[in-house]
Design a protein around this motif. Structure first.
Motif, short mmCIF file in Angstrom:
data_model
loop_
_atom_site.label_atom_id
_atom_site.label_comp_id
_atom_site.label_asym_id
_atom_site.label_seq_id
_atom_site.Cartn_x
_atom_site.Cartn_y
_atom_site.Cartn_z
N TYR A 42 0.81 -1.18 -0.04
CA TYR A 42 -0.08 -0.05 0.24
C TYR A 42 0.89 1.28 -0.05
CZ TYR A 42 -3.26 3.48 1.90
OH TYR A 42 -4.21 4.77 2.17
N ALA A 46 1.38 4.15 -2.86
CA ALA A 46 1.55 5.79 -2.62
C ALA A 46 2.65 6.59 -3.04
CB ALA A 46 1.26 5.95 -1.18
N CYS A 49 2.94 7.83 -6.67
CA CYS A 49 1.95 9.03 -6.95
C CYS A 49 3.08 10.27 -6.58
CB CYS A 49 0.87 9.18 -6.15
SG CYS A 49 -0.45 7.94 -6.75
N SER A 53 0.36 12.47 -4.28
CA SER A 53 -0.45 11.67 -3.38
C SER A 53 -0.96 12.16 -2.36
CB SER A 53 0.53 10.39 -2.96
OG SER A 53 -0.25 9.50 -1.95
N THR A 55 -1.01 10.59 0.64
CA THR A 55 -0.12 10.12 1.62
C THR A 55 1.38 10.45 1.16
OG1 THR A 55 -1.56 8.25 1.90
CG2 THR A 55 0.77 8.00 2.88
N ARG A 73 -0.76 12.49 6.02
CA ARG A 73 -1.82 12.28 5.09
C ARG A 73 -2.74 13.68 4.87
NH1 ARG A 73 -5.16 8.66 2.77
NH2 ARG A 73 -3.80 6.91 3.74
#
Length: 269
Positions: A42, A46, A49, A53, A55, A73
């Motif tokens: 996961y 992230a 990106c 992102s 995140t 975040r």
């Protein structure tokens, strides 16, 4: 010692996850998405990106060696700190403070005025440190665990979404389940919604152990009929309930308190 701060490299994701695990008691770690087998994947997704992102993964490096990282975040008008971990050998060198300062710099760049984080109440040293950095306590969350009530044996009519909820034969409607299954298969955690005529509940799944539910104040009534549908979905999981109610066990003695977290905020100038 020359420390550089830059986006976390994909190759360092597993090292970052090991740092994270080393700083949490095992029973608490297992009640977070961090323990899910697909969490490194996961984070790698992230990373792809980059700065676009939601995140943001920021590493602290000496040369090419990762010595700490922060996971932020971006949400609307706030920046949330999900993780901040520093290698034990460097914890007295101010790396954590520099990671926090870097996060504030990112927030100001995006014109964000509010930082948010959660710290466990048992981590008194970290709590005191955040207070010194200008954070203030906003509220507390109590983490309760209980078994699904095996006495609820009535079979729930669980169906896919798209059926009229007013149909008297329909007891539950589950939204987003196919997407949740795909996400769970890939990352080991997921969430979906269960709708009844009375309310809608967002249910998370952590690995193969827990259904996770964030409760509003005064919402928990022992779980029926929600526990009925959860039993149909997976009889082996436990419930993990997050609530601001410190006295929830008075209404449900089957609950046991696992841990307590403190929500803290800082308003930036």
């Amino acid at each position: 010692m020359s420390v550089q701060f830059r986006p976390l490299h994909e190759d360092d994701i597993h090292h970052a996850c090991r740092l994270l695990k080393s700083n949490l008691p095992e029973h608490v770690y297992n009640q977070t998405i961090f323990a899910c087998k697909g969490y490194p994947a996961y984070l790698q997704a992230a990373c792809k990106c980059g700065g676009h992102s939601a995140t943001l993964l920021i590493g602290a490096y000496i040369g090419e060696v990762l010595i700490g990282f922060a996971e932020w975040r971006r949400m609307e008008q706030i920046l949330v700190l999900n993780n901040l971990n520093v290698d034990a050998a460097f914890r007295k060198d101010g790396i954590g403070g520099m990671l926090m300062a870097y996060g504030e710099k990112l927030a100001k760049k995006d014109d964000i005025k509010k930082l948010v984080l959660d710290v466990f109440s048992w981590n008194e040293q970290a709590h005191a440190w955040y207070l010194r950095l200008g954070f203030v306590e906003e509220g507390r969350t109590y983490w309760y665990v209980r078994d699904l009530d095996r006495s609820l044996t009535a079979s729930a009519d669980v169906i896919a979404s798209g059926v009229d909820i007013d149909d008297e034969e329909v007891t539950y409607i589950i939204d987003d389940y196919p997407m949740a299954e795909a996400h769970h298969l890939k990352y080991g955690f997921s969430s979906f919604r269960i709708r009844t005529k009375q309310k809608t509940s967002v249910v998370g799944r952590l690995g193969e152990q827990y259904f996770r539910i964030q409760l509003q104040s005064g919402e928990w009534d022992g779980g029926y009929p929600l526990t009925d549908v959860l039993l149909d979905l997976d009889r082996e999981r436990k419930l993990l309930l997050l609530s601001s109610d410190a006295f929830l066990r008075e209404r449900d003695p089957a609950l046991s308190l696992s841990t307590e977290s403190i929500r803290m905020i800082k308003i930036l100038d």
